[in-house]
Enzyme design. Structure first.
Site, PDB file in Angstrom:
ATOM      1  CB  CYS A   1       1.860   4.349  -7.275  1.00 32.77           C
ATOM      2  SG  CYS A   1       0.953   3.119  -8.201  1.00 32.77           S
TER       3      CYS A   1
HETATM    4  C1  BEZ Z   1      -2.702   5.326  -9.147  1.00 31.48           C
HETATM    5  O1  BEZ Z   1      -1.671   4.952  -8.596  1.00 31.48           O
HETATM    6  O2  BEZ Z   1      -3.271   6.341  -8.813  1.00 31.48           O
HETATM    7  C2  BEZ Z   1      -3.305   4.503 -10.251  1.00 31.48           C
HETATM    8  C3  BEZ Z   1      -2.504   3.734 -11.055  1.00 31.48           C
HETATM    9  C4  BEZ Z   1      -3.057   3.010 -12.082  1.00 31.48           C
HETATM   10  C5  BEZ Z   1      -4.441   3.049 -12.286  1.00 31.48           C
HETATM   11  C6  BEZ Z   1      -5.235   3.822 -11.443  1.00 31.48           C
HETATM   12  C7  BEZ Z   1      -4.670   4.534 -10.416  1.00 31.48           C
END
Ligand code: BEZ
Length: 212
Positions: free
Chosen positions: A45
């Site tokens: 994100c």
């Molecule tokens: C991420 O943004 O890295 C992420 C968020 C939730 C689950 C897995 C990865």
């Protein structure tokens, strides 16, 4: 009820990192991109919001307003934005909805309970100025979206909104486009003075009409 292409994107009011917004007022007459994130302080994100901020001028040139969402509260968004700015070398100046009551996520079907009961998936909705939904994509939490592809789709949508054309597989700005099926070849020759290449009666190419 889930949202589908051609539906009117529902309006909402929400608390965001930039204050309270009314979605329709925020969009005005622009195109809109509303996109959800699983959670704050997560690596994928962080890179996605960084890419979006880095592409600010590209979105502005296309008259697109972006609006992100995650289900964390606004104070967490605000401190996370500092991290995004620092690590991605950008300034995040678009709003991020603090959807801790999951109101917008539910309205837009951003929670897929068999993937996660609480976090949103990576969905992205493109909305035209008339508020119709033009694109919905959903990626898993582990795969960051391709924002060059998102811009490519915006280019295609804006072209097809203006001209009777469609864009072929892997099309990129500047390449030939396809004459829409509902245009006869006789009309196509009149409409597209740069020329029409007829490969099959249903497969006709013409140079991108909005370029000199
Ligand atoms: C991420 O943004 O890295 C992420 C968020 C939730 C689950 C897995 C990865």
């Amino acid at each position: 009820m889930s949202l589908r292409l051609g539906d009117i994107a529902p309006n909402f009011k929400a608390t965001t990192s930039l204050g309270e917004i009314d979605f329709y007022e925020y969009l005005g007459d622009s195109w809109g991109i509303l996109f959800s994130h699983p959670a704050d302080y997560t690596p994928v994100c962080t890179t996605e919001l960084g890419r979006t901020a880095a592409l600010k001028e590209e979105f502005a040139q296309r008259n697109v307003k972006v609006l992100a969402l995650s289900v964390d509260p606004v104070d967490k968004h605000l401190s996370w934005i500092n991290d995004i700015n620092e690590t991605q070398h950008v300034i995040v100046d678009f709003p991020i909805i603090a959807d801790d009551d999951r109101k917008v996520s539910t309205l837009y079907d951003f929670i897929h309970p068999n993937a996660s009961a609480t976090a949103t998936v990576r969905s992205l909705v493109i909305i035209a100025p008339d508020k119709t939904v033009k694109l919905i994509i959903t990626y898993p939490a582990s795969t960051g979206r391709n924002f060059v592809e998102v811009l490519r789709v915006v280019d295609s949508l804006q072209l097809t909104a203006q001209y009777s054309v469609a864009t072929p597989a892997n099309w990129k700005e500047g390449e030939n486009v396809i004459v829409a099926l509902n245009v006869s070849t006789e009309d196509a020759i009149k409409k597209f003075p740069k020329g029409v290449e007829i490969v099959k009666p249903y497969l006709r190419y013409t140079p991108q009409p909005n370029l000199d």
